[in-house]
Design a protein around this motif. Structure first.
Motif, PDB file in Angstrom:
ATOM      1  N   GLN A  51      36.378   7.681 -48.089  1.00  0.00           N
ATOM      2  CA  GLN A  51      35.800   7.001 -49.245  1.00  0.00           C
ATOM      3  C   GLN A  51      36.798   5.978 -49.795  1.00  0.00           C
ATOM      4  N   GLU A  70      33.141  -6.535 -60.795  1.00  0.00           N
ATOM      5  CA  GLU A  70      31.827  -6.542 -61.438  1.00  0.00           C
ATOM      6  C   GLU A  70      30.856  -7.431 -60.668  1.00  0.00           C
ATOM      7  N   GLY A  73      29.814  -5.607 -57.307  1.00  0.00           N
ATOM      8  CA  GLY A  73      29.013  -4.391 -57.375  1.00  0.00           C
ATOM      9  C   GLY A  73      29.816  -3.183 -56.899  1.00  0.00           C
ATOM     10  N   GLN A  74      29.138  -2.086 -56.603  1.00  0.00           N
ATOM     11  CA  GLN A  74      29.791  -0.829 -56.247  1.00  0.00           C
ATOM     12  C   GLN A  74      30.651  -0.965 -54.982  1.00  0.00           C
ATOM     13  N   HIS A  76      34.202   1.132 -55.024  1.00  0.00           N
ATOM     14  CA  HIS A  76      34.894   2.426 -55.059  1.00  0.00           C
ATOM     15  C   HIS A  76      33.903   3.565 -54.813  1.00  0.00           C
ATOM     16  N   GLU A  78      32.445   4.115 -51.980  1.00  0.00           N
ATOM     17  CA  GLU A  78      31.676   3.808 -50.775  1.00  0.00           C
ATOM     18  C   GLU A  78      32.463   4.212 -49.528  1.00  0.00           C
ATOM     19  N   TYR A  83      30.775   0.402 -45.299  1.00  0.00           N
ATOM     20  CA  TYR A  83      30.767  -0.719 -46.238  1.00  0.00           C
ATOM     21  C   TYR A  83      30.570  -2.035 -45.481  1.00  0.00           C
TER      22      TYR A  83
END
Length: 267
Positions: A51, A70, A73-74, A76, A78, A83
């Motif tokens: 992760q 920001e 997006g997401q 951390h 993942e 990814y």
């Protein structure tokens, strides 16, 4: 027992069995390989040891790391292998301040991002003042640290309808003027676009204006250089220089009692 078929070839049952066994073996091995690949993929994409816990940036100067995270997006939490690096690069490149972006995996839990930011080249005023780069791309609203940049005023135009080509031409012309010794202590720093064909440059002290035609910027600059020696003798008195006329330069005196136009032939 052997059998003879047309053409004299002998065919043995043992040979047929051998080929059948060989095919079964290959299918079994292929199944094992596929299973191992699936198990490995499942392990790499589900194990918590992979992760993402760390995201590092380099090359960012105007943008803060939390702003970039920001925007992305997401990230951390993942999975490192699942990814989508290409999508992350594309997303970063969509940011107005980002010229290019490279995203890489760093085993076992890290994503490394390298950016090339756009560099503010000028300010442009609509209803608000914005920053733009040397390609005419609007970056963001004006920031205090960039208030020394040249200002372009374009009345009646909204940012979404903005075309940077004429603005870039104006800025290049301003740059050529400011390289002359005439503007060394009082450079041009404002350009106001009037309609589709006229531009007015103003000096930093707001005591001199230069009017030009957008269609003849190069010719206008050449005319200015031709009459430069004459202008330098009376620079303190000059209020306006009009380079938009063909084959002449119009100079207007700053003193009201001497404000009659003087036409100076250039050929």
């Amino acid at each position: 027992m052997d059998f003879v078929i047309a053409g004299g070839r002998t065919f043995a049952p043992k040979e047929r069995k051998s080929k059948g066994f060989e095919l079964a073996s290959k299918l079994f091995l292929a199944g094992v390989v596929i299973y191992l690949l699936y198990a490995s993929y499942n392990f790499l994409t589900s194990d918590p040891r992979f992760q993402i816990t760390d995201v590092t940036f380099s090359g960012n100067h105007a943008l803060l790391e939390n702003q970039l995270l920001e925007w992305l997006g997401q990230v951390h939490g993942e999975n490192l292998f699942a990814y989508d690096l290409s999508r992350a690069s594309e997303r970063l490149a969509e940011h107005p301040w980002v010229l290019s972006a490279s995203v890489q995996r760093k085993f076992p839990q890290k994503i490394q991002i390298e950016l090339t930011e756009r560099v503010p080249y000028a300010r442009i005023k609509f209803e608000k003042v914005f920053l733009m780069d040397n390609f005419g791309v609007i970056l963001s609203e004006e920031k205090p640290e960039y208030r020394n940049l040249p200002l372009i005023v374009q009345p009646g135009v909204k940012p979404e309808n903005f075309s940077g080509e004429r603005v870039i031409q104006s800025l290049k012309t301003m740059h050529y003027f400011n390289k002359l010794s005439f503007f060394e202590k009082n450079p041009l720093d404002i350009a106001e676009l009037k309609g589709h064909s006229r531009i007015i440059f103003s000096t930093r002290n707001r005591d001199l204006q230069i009017q030009m035609s957008m269609e003849t910027l190069t010719e206008g600059f050449k005319k200015f250089r031709i009459v430069l020696d004459t202008l330098e003798d009376d620079a303190v008195k000059i209020q306006m220089i009009d380079l938009s006329f063909k084959d002449q330069v119009v100079v207007r005196d700053r003193i009201p009692s001497h404000s009659t136009s003087m036409k100076t032939p250039t050929n």
